[in-house]
Write an enzyme that holds these catalytic residues in place. Structure first.
Site, PDB file in Angstrom:
ATOM      1  N   GLU A  57     -24.468  16.190  -0.906  1.00 31.80           N
ATOM      2  CA  GLU A  57     -24.558  17.522  -1.078  1.00 31.80           C
ATOM      3  C   GLU A  57     -23.674  18.258   0.314  1.00 31.80           C
ATOM      4  O   GLU A  57     -24.000  17.549   1.363  1.00 31.80           O
ATOM      5  CB  GLU A  57     -25.619  18.159  -1.214  1.00 31.80           C
ATOM      6  CG  GLU A  57     -26.254  17.686  -2.689  1.00 31.80           C
ATOM      7  CD  GLU A  57     -27.669  18.266  -3.082  1.00 31.80           C
ATOM      8  OE1 GLU A  57     -27.717  18.265  -4.197  1.00 31.80           O
ATOM      9  OE2 GLU A  57     -28.276  18.646  -2.263  1.00 31.80           O
ATOM     10  N   CYS A 105     -21.749  23.008   5.870  1.00 30.41           N
ATOM     11  CA  CYS A 105     -22.854  22.083   6.453  1.00 30.41           C
ATOM     12  C   CYS A 105     -22.524  20.812   5.621  1.00 30.41           C
ATOM     13  O   CYS A 105     -22.594  20.691   4.543  1.00 30.41           O
ATOM     14  CB  CYS A 105     -24.243  22.625   5.925  1.00 30.41           C
ATOM     15  SG  CYS A 105     -25.496  21.554   6.243  1.00 30.41           S
ATOM     16  N   CYS A 148     -31.300   9.092   3.470  1.00 30.99           N
ATOM     17  CA  CYS A 148     -31.763   8.862   4.701  1.00 30.99           C
ATOM     18  C   CYS A 148     -32.799   7.998   4.981  1.00 30.99           C
ATOM     19  O   CYS A 148     -33.597   7.699   3.833  1.00 30.99           O
ATOM     20  CB  CYS A 148     -32.309  10.414   5.069  1.00 30.99           C
ATOM     21  SG  CYS A 148     -32.176  10.494   6.982  1.00 30.99           S
ATOM     22  N   CYS A 152     -38.692  11.581   7.902  1.00 27.64           N
ATOM     23  CA  CYS A 152     -39.394  13.062   8.185  1.00 27.64           C
ATOM     24  C   CYS A 152     -40.068  13.623   7.186  1.00 27.64           C
ATOM     25  O   CYS A 152     -39.542  13.688   5.873  1.00 27.64           O
ATOM     26  CB  CYS A 152     -38.331  14.004   8.777  1.00 27.64           C
ATOM     27  SG  CYS A 152     -37.316  13.145  10.233  1.00 27.64           S
ATOM     28  N   CYS A 167     -38.944  16.731   4.890  1.00 27.42           N
ATOM     29  CA  CYS A 167     -37.501  17.121   4.512  1.00 27.42           C
ATOM     30  C   CYS A 167     -37.448  16.115   3.308  1.00 27.42           C
ATOM     31  O   CYS A 167     -37.789  15.052   3.110  1.00 27.42           O
ATOM     32  CB  CYS A 167     -36.758  16.435   5.649  1.00 27.42           C
ATOM     33  SG  CYS A 167     -34.953  16.377   5.220  1.00 27.42           S
ATOM     34  N   CYS A 218     -31.766  24.368   4.791  1.00 25.28           N
ATOM     35  CA  CYS A 218     -31.997  23.116   5.605  1.00 25.28           C
ATOM     36  C   CYS A 218     -33.174  22.329   5.022  1.00 25.28           C
ATOM     37  O   CYS A 218     -34.191  22.807   4.620  1.00 25.28           O
ATOM     38  CB  CYS A 218     -32.636  23.555   7.091  1.00 25.28           C
ATOM     39  SG  CYS A 218     -31.359  23.948   8.048  1.00 25.28           S
TER      40      CYS A 218
END
Ligand code: SAH
Length: 357
Positions: free
Chosen positions: A104, A117, A124, A128, A131, A349
């Protein structure tokens, strides 16, 4: 004598992605094949400046040369599969890659600028806890052209919606850019080169979880873009509970690499910091951040928490955020409070997770 793998290659030609080659590599390809190396420059311009999708469109090359290229290479392009527009003007794009995977990218307009962005990896590996992207397995790194194409797609949106070209880029989409170092740097080289988009590196920010060795490498490579580090706490025990990477490289290691970064680049790092209720909302958390920032030229972006699901995280009270601001400012540390954009479409975010794909 032919090696066995060369023989196999001969029988089953495996076409390479031509956009993975640098300009120099293209020049060498032409001269190695008995042609003039400047043809490499021409192809480079077709690929990056003109953005063609086929060799047939490269009209300053002979038919034979075009066919020759076609037997050796493919030209991969991303496809914007789906666009969702937020009530605040933010647009989230689901980007389909040549192998069917999806990342995305987000177009974020404000009154003064337009920002892309972009993602650097599919999924990933960093885990974290706050997230959404961490919930996706890391599938692979993006190629330089796949990163570049996201910027091109969002530049087109900027022109269509706002009548001006894209002004800023942040590497804050999916993935950890410093774990895809080579390709991210290659994409930035293209974004900033006159044959590419000709954007200034000062308008590009790379955001990292904070990998000291790679930050030092960035400094040694004398990059000219901005660096942001997702800090979220300046106390090791607290940071480690949210960001497992902190157990491998702690805050002291990170700080040393950032001091080195500043020495080499003269550019201050931006710390990204979310304040959560019951996690980093005590006075001692504020004091630790102030003390940390005083040890390296830096500024702080206090960012709003974007809830991802029932994960137990909750944004701290306004008074605490205000106290952070006051204490930082009193110590002459620049601080910005950043409001989320695109929350209603899960484009803010930490919310990028292919919910719709
Ligand atoms: N891997 C890089 C870039 C991707 S994350 C990095 O860690 O910096 C981009 C930013 O969004 C980081 O600062 C990250 O800490 C922040 N972020 C992640 N999840 C978030 C959430 N749920 N709410 C607000 N910010 C979040």
């Amino acid at each position: 004598m032919k090696r066995p793998d060369q023989g196999r290659f001969f029988l089953m030609p495996d076409k390479r992605d031509i956009r993975a080659l640098t300009r120099e590599e293209l020049r060498v390809f032409f001269s190695d094949n008995g042609m003039q190396s400047f043809r490499g420059n021409q192809v480079y311009e077709w690929l990056w400046n003109k953005g063609v999708h086929s060799f047939q469109e490269m009209t300053n090359l002979s038919k034979e040369t075009r066919e020759f290229l076609d037997t050796h290479f493919v030209i991969n392009h991303i496809r914007v599969d789906q666009m969702q527009q937020s009530s605040d003007g933010t647009v989230k794009n689901a980007i389909r890659l040549h192998d069917g995977l999806i990342v995305e990218s987000v177009f974020i307009p404000t009154s003064t600028r337009t920002t892309a962005c972009v993602s650097s990896q599919v999924g990933c590996s960093l885990d974290c806890t706050f997230c959404a992207t961490a919930r996706l397995k890391k599938m692979r790194n993006l190629n330089p052209d796949e990163i570049y194409d996201q910027v091109v797609a969002i530049d087109q949106q900027s022109r269509a919606y706002k009548n001006h070209k894209l002004s800023n880029i942040v590497f804050m989409g999916m993935g950890e850019p410093l774990l895809n170092y080579k390709n991210v740097l290659k994409s930035i080289e293209m974004i900033t080169s006159p044959e590419g988009l000709g954007m200034s590196p000062r308008r590009i920010t790379l955001s990292t979880v904070g990998l000291p060795k790679m930050i030092m490498k960035l400094a040694d490579d004398e990059v000219r873009f901005n660096l942001a580090v997702s800090l979220h706490s300046a106390i090791d025990e607290v940071r480690s509970t949210m960001m497992p990477i902190n157990e491998k490289s702690n805050l002291e290691d990170l700080l040393k690499s950032l001091q080195y970064w500043y020495e080499k680049t003269n550019s201050r790092v931006t710390f990204e910091y979310v304040v959560w209720k019951g996690i980093n909302d005590r006075q001692k958390d504020i004091d630790a951040l102030v003390a940390y920032c005083r040890r390296v030229p830096s500024k702080v972006n206090l960012i709003e928490y974007n809830a991802i699901d029932e994960d137990g995280f909750e944004q701290a009270d306004e008074e605490v955020i205000e106290k952070y601001r006051q204490d930082l400012e009193r110590n002459k540390i620049v601080v910005n409070i950043r409001r989320s954009r695109g929350k209603d479409i899960d484009a803010a975010c930490g919310q990028l997770a292919n919910k719709t794909a």
